[in-house]
Structures are given as structure tokens and as C-alpha cells.
Design an enzyme around this catalytic site. Structure first.
Site, PDB file in Angstrom:
ATOM      1  N   SER A   1      -1.996  -2.843  -2.157  1.00 41.30           N
ATOM      2  CA  SER A   1      -0.993  -2.208  -3.010  1.00 41.30           C
ATOM      3  C   SER A   1      -1.645  -1.135  -3.890  1.00 41.30           C
ATOM      4  O   SER A   1      -2.233  -0.191  -3.384  1.00 41.30           O
ATOM      5  CB  SER A   1      -0.269  -3.276  -3.837  1.00 41.30           C
ATOM      6  OG  SER A   1       0.904  -2.764  -4.418  1.00 41.30           O
TER       7      SER A   1
ATOM      8  N   ASP B   1       4.713  -4.025   1.136  1.00 42.61           N
ATOM      9  CA  ASP B   1       3.541  -4.254   0.297  1.00 42.61           C
ATOM     10  C   ASP B   1       2.581  -5.297   0.874  1.00 42.61           C
ATOM     11  O   ASP B   1       2.980  -6.403   1.233  1.00 42.61           O
ATOM     12  CB  ASP B   1       4.024  -4.727  -1.074  1.00 42.61           C
ATOM     13  CG  ASP B   1       2.970  -4.598  -2.152  1.00 42.61           C
ATOM     14  OD1 ASP B   1       1.772  -4.670  -1.826  1.00 42.61           O
ATOM     15  OD2 ASP B   1       3.346  -4.425  -3.324  1.00 42.61           O
TER      16      ASP B   1
END
Length: 414
Positions: A66, A215
């Protein structure tokens, strides 16, 4: 099929005595915390080896999830001179400038409106600014072009399985040689915050591979073990870069794992509070997304736990440094509050974490405890910087010796 193997400038572990890994957690705007710590580490390396020293020069693998994946790209994508596009000291200013545009905060009347209807009709943010920013910064750079090996986890929602973008994996799966900007957009596409990222990649034979990514934090918010596994696979496959390392020779690994803070001690949720929650409440509670918080926290905690067990079993705790803070509360614990004051507070938290005592996880209780020695994170980073510097010098020396010996053998044959 064209096989674009990664070509890295660093001398491989076969020339040295260690495998060096830097791991960076996810956490949205809290990536500023990691930026402060990385800037300190790079400064220590520069004091030892000169102003041109960069983190990518010292680590065999830099892994990030991320926001950590974005930082990984910043540290490893080359500029026009072949050096890292960003120095570590540039990370915090970058976040201060761009986070308010990536996570625009509602103002005026909009700030008074309930946020829930927006979340029910689509992601909280369009992600357009982030996509344009990464495309501009990282350009056409592909995975095989990074200056050291990188590992960035994502999750493919169409295949319902993780997709790990690893420089090493290109040796067997060239379809993963995609643009680094696409990898970063994918690993940052947090459910409910940003839309999933779709793109495709075509190889030299015209074979098309599609990606439907969210993500990487739903896979491994702390990518430490993912990075260690990527290296171990190369050892098993007898990659000559790994020399005589053994498949489970983690005692030869030097790992720095940097977190972005957590809210464990705040105890935001409880069984009593959640007992009457339905789908909506699990998705939104007083500005937080409980289901996402729980998924990410469990991921990072379990990986730190297993990493701690591995290094303790090998009596190599001194080769694993985890820097994190589980005492965040209120605004600083959010992933997307990009106000000037909150970003500055996160910077201060990073600075404070440097002076905190080094903590290790008690593998029996799962609780963080200070190490026996009264040593702080900044002092430990200085020690690690010296080890990294010495390892780099050793590799250069041995590499030069091997080249010289090879040249002498060629002369004798002639």
C-alpha cells in the site's frame, strides 16, 4: 515469450555474508511515519559512505504494501542518471504536498453532511489524482528496471488470490513485468477508499494478462515474510546470486521492518459494541472502517509474530528490527485524514519513535516489550547502518577479487 530478467547494480549476497531486507507497512497518510525513520537511516549511511549513498544501494530486497509500496517505488525507480528518483529525505515533503490532494478533505457545508451515503454509492475517493501523480512520476518504468529487487503484494479480486509483484518472479513469469505505476496504484487501492485498479499487460508474443487489483494490505499489510519467502524461493532454486545460503538460513538475513503505527491500545472496538452491527456498521463506524481495520491489523500482527518466532528460534533476534508504535489514538490513527495539522503530528510521531526504546514481541503473550538492553530505535538504526555499510564494502571487495581471479585464469589459458 520475452524474458526480461531483472538486472540490478548491487553486488549479490553471494559476494557477502548477509541477505538484507527492508520492509515497509501500509497505512495511508501514516506513511509519513516511515518516511521520518527512513530519512534517519539513510542519513546514517551517508555519514559512513558519503552523500550519494541511497537505501537502494544497501538492500537486496525492499518490500512495501500500500503506502509502503509507493515508498518502495520512490526509493528504487531510477531517474535519468540511473540513481534513485527520490532520496529518503524527500518522502516526508512528498507526503505533505500530495496527501491533501490524494485524500481531499470536505470543507464548508460538505463537511457537515453525513459520510455514509457517499460510502454506500461508491469509494470514498476517486483516486484520479493518485493515478495521474504516479503515472507522471514513475512513467514507463517497469518492474525489471528498479535499482534493487522489490516485492509488492496486491490482491486480485477476480482470481480471489494474492498477486505478488516480485523482481525475482520475473525469472519465471515475465507477465508480471508491468509498469511500476500500475503496481503502486493496485497495492494502494484500499476497499471503500479507492476503486480497484484494472489493467492488462501484453508480452512480446501477444499474450495478454489481466489484473484486477485491490490493496495489498488485505494480503499482507506487513510484507516482511513475503519478502523473506521471495528470497528463500531463490535459494531453493539455486539462484547463483544467493551463493551457499541454505533454504531456511534466516540467521543470515538482516531485516528492518518499519510500521506506520496502530491503535491496538486504543481498543476502539469490543464484542459488546459490535454485537448489534449489521453490514453497514462493519463498513462504517464513527469515521472508521472496522472490517478493514481488523483485516489490516491482524495481517501485520501475525506476520510480526511469525517473524519474531523465526529469528528467536535461530537465536538471531539482533538481526531483526521492528519499529512500530501501537499507541496511536484519535486523528493520527486514521489512514486518510490529510489535514496540515494531522500530517505534521504524524511527522512528530515518527521523530518520537526514533527515540523510543527498541521493542520486541513476547512470543508467548503477543505483547510488545522493551529489549533487555536500554537501547533506542535511533541507536539501533545506527548499528544496523554500520552493518549494512560493512556488508556493502565486503561485497565490493570480494567481487573485485573474483573478477581479478577470473581475469588471471583467462590469461593463463591463453
Amino acid at each position: 515469450m520475452e524474458n526480461k530478467s531483472p538486472s540490478k547494480k548491487n553486488k549479490p549476497p553471494s559476494c557477502g555474508s548477509l541477505v538484507t531486507i527492508l520492509s515497509l507497512d501500509g497505512g495511508g497518510v501514516r506513511g509519513i511515519i516511515a518516511g521520518v525513520i527512513l530519512a534517519f537511516l539513510e542519513k546514517q549511511l551517508q555519514e559512513l559512505d558519503g552523500e550519494e549513498a541511497r537505501l537502494a544501494d544497501y538492500f537486496d530486497v525492499i518490500a512495501g504494501t500500500s503506502t509502503g509500496g509507493l515508498v518502495t517505488a520512490m526509493l528504487t525507480v531510477p531517474d535519468e542518471t540511473g540513481r534513485p528518483h527520490f532520496a529518503a529525505k524527500d518522502i516526508v515533503p512528498f507526503y505533505l504536498e500530495h496527501c491533501p490532494k490524494i485524500f481531499p478533505q470536505p470543507t464548508g457545508v460538505l463537511a457537515l453532511l453525513p459520510k455514509l451515503p457517499k460510502l454506500l454509492s461508491g469509494p470514498k475517493y476517486s483516486g484520479k489524482y493518485l493515478r495521474n501523480l504516479l503515472s507522471k512520476l514513475l512513467g514507463e518504468t517497469r518492474l525489471h528496471q528498479t535499482l534493487t529487487n522489490i516485492v509488492i503484494p496486491t490482491f486480485d479480486i477476480k482470481k480471489l488470490q494474492p498477486t505478488i509483484f516480485s523482481s525475482y518472479q520475473l525469472l519465471v513469469d515475465p507477465s508480471l513485468d508491468v509498469k511500476v505505476s500500475d503496481i503502486c496504484i493496485g497495492t494502494s487501492a484500499a476497499p471503500t477508499f479507492f476503486p480497484p485498479h484494472y489493467f492488462s499487460n501484453e508480452d512480446s508474443q501477444g499474450n495478454k494478462t489481466e489484473f484486477n487489483l485491490v490493496d495489498g494490505a488485505v494480503t499482507a499489510n506487513n510484507p516482511t515474510l513475503v519478502a523473506m519467502t521471495a528470497v528463500s524461493k531463490q535459494i531453493v532454486k539455486n539462484n547463483p546470486d544467493m551463493g551457499k545460503l541454505k533454504p531456511l538460513g534466516f540467521d543470515r538475513f538482516l531485516v528492518i521492518s518499519i510500521g506506520t503505527g496502530s491503535t491496538k491500545r486504543e481498543e476502539k472496538y469490543s464484542a459488546k459494541k459490535a454485537a448489534k452491527w449489521g453490514i453497514i456498521s462493519w463498513l462504517y463506524d464513527d469515521g472508521s472502517t472496522p472490517i478493514l481495520d481488523i483485516t489490516m491489523e491482524s495481517s501485520r500482527d501475525m506476520i510480526h509474530y511469525h517473524s519474531s518466532v523465526v529469528f528467536k528460534a535461530l537465536q538471531s533476534e539482533d538481526k531483526y528490527l521492528r519499529i512500530d508504535d501501537d499507541t496511536l489514538e484519535g486523528d493520527v490513527s486514521t489512514m486518510d485524514l490529510a489535514t496540515k495539522s494531522n500530517l505534521e503530528n504524524l511527522q512528530k510521531i515518527g521523530e518520537k519513535m526514533l527515540t523510543n526504546r527498541v521493542m520486541q514481541m513476547n512470543i508467548d503473550t503477543g505483547v510488545y516489550e522493551p529489549v533487555a538492553e536500554n537501547i533506542t530505535n535511533d541507536e539501533q538504526l545506527k548499528r544496523y547502518a554500520k552493518i549494512l555499510s560493512d556488508e556493502r564494502k565486503l561485497r565490493r571487495l570480494r567481487s573485485d577479487t573474483m573478477i581479478k581471479d577470473s581475469s588471471n585464469e583467462s590469461q593463463e589459458i591463453k
